[in-house]
Design an enzyme around this catalytic site. Sequence first.
Site, PDB file in Angstrom:
ATOM      1  N   ARG A  11      29.381  53.357   5.784  1.00  0.00           N
ATOM      2  CA  ARG A  11      30.438  52.444   6.216  1.00  0.00           C
ATOM      3  C   ARG A  11      31.403  53.195   7.117  1.00  0.00           C
ATOM      4  NH1 ARG A  11      31.928  49.559   0.388  1.00  0.00           N
ATOM      5  NH2 ARG A  11      29.849  48.691  -0.035  1.00  0.00           N
TER       6      ARG A  11
ATOM      7  N   ASP B 163      34.274  54.002   9.729  1.00  0.00           N
ATOM      8  CA  ASP B 163      35.554  53.341   9.932  1.00  0.00           C
ATOM      9  C   ASP B 163      35.713  52.855  11.368  1.00  0.00           C
ATOM     10  OD1 ASP B 163      36.355  53.766   7.314  1.00  0.00           O
ATOM     11  OD2 ASP B 163      37.319  55.687   7.765  1.00  0.00           O
TER      12      ASP B 163
ATOM     13  N   ARG C 171      37.568  63.659   8.477  1.00  0.00           N
ATOM     14  CA  ARG C 171      38.741  63.675   9.350  1.00  0.00           C
ATOM     15  C   ARG C 171      39.883  64.489   8.751  1.00  0.00           C
ATOM     16  NH1 ARG C 171      39.133  57.344  10.204  1.00  0.00           N
ATOM     17  NH2 ARG C 171      41.157  57.864  11.139  1.00  0.00           N
TER      18      ARG C 171
END
Length: 249
Positions: free
Chosen positions: A50, A52, A197
């Site tokens: 999934r 972002d 990240r």
Amino acid sequence: MARYCIHLAYNGLNYCGWQTQPNVPSVQQTIEQALTTLLRRRTPILGCGRTDTGVHASDFYAHFDNDAEGGLNCDQLTFKLNSFLPADLRIYRIFPVGDEFHARFDAISRTYQYHVSNKRLPFNQGLYCRIYFEPDIERMNEGAKILMEYEDFTSFAKLHTDVKTNICHLYEAHWDVVGEAWVFTIKANRFLRNMVRSVTGTLLDVGRGALTLDGLRTIIEKKDRCAAGVSMPAEGLFLVKVEYPGINC
């Protein structure tokens, strides 16, 4: 009912991410609509992850089921789908898999890369993150080696998610110079939401001298997201490899 796997890639700039969401474009929704039109039946698909909003994937997998008599002509469907989809999506191939294949749960590893540069790169807009300092790549690689010593990455996980464990097994973590950019590569059996990240942001803190290597160890061992560095913007992040047992991807 036969099951098929889709091998694809996408530029995530124009999408809210992989997963379908109300009133905003997603990669999943775009492909499902195209398949439904071409196959003349509602065709839901399930992806290997999934990503972002704004995150890219150069190697992504999804599966769907179809009960067409005699099976699908996968080469023909691949050609038609590429003709139908927008230019920021590409289908590499579609191929039959076993009925038990699951694009998400059967993956044994995923590899991400994050791209940063302190130069203006006009032909890479939306594909890297601009930084405004010269990072010490040797220190960042020393930090990446420290990451490999740990399994609990709670400090880099987005808060209030529904995962049952924050344990991840890292197989690879390193920085490389690629042209005018620095690229962080990280491979693991699984990743937590926002993990890559936030790890990247923390290692960049090491690279600019704002965080010591001992400080990095302290952050990891605190198991506190508030202790880690800033989460980097989405546009520099790519899913570059997904591996499955028994499938030559």
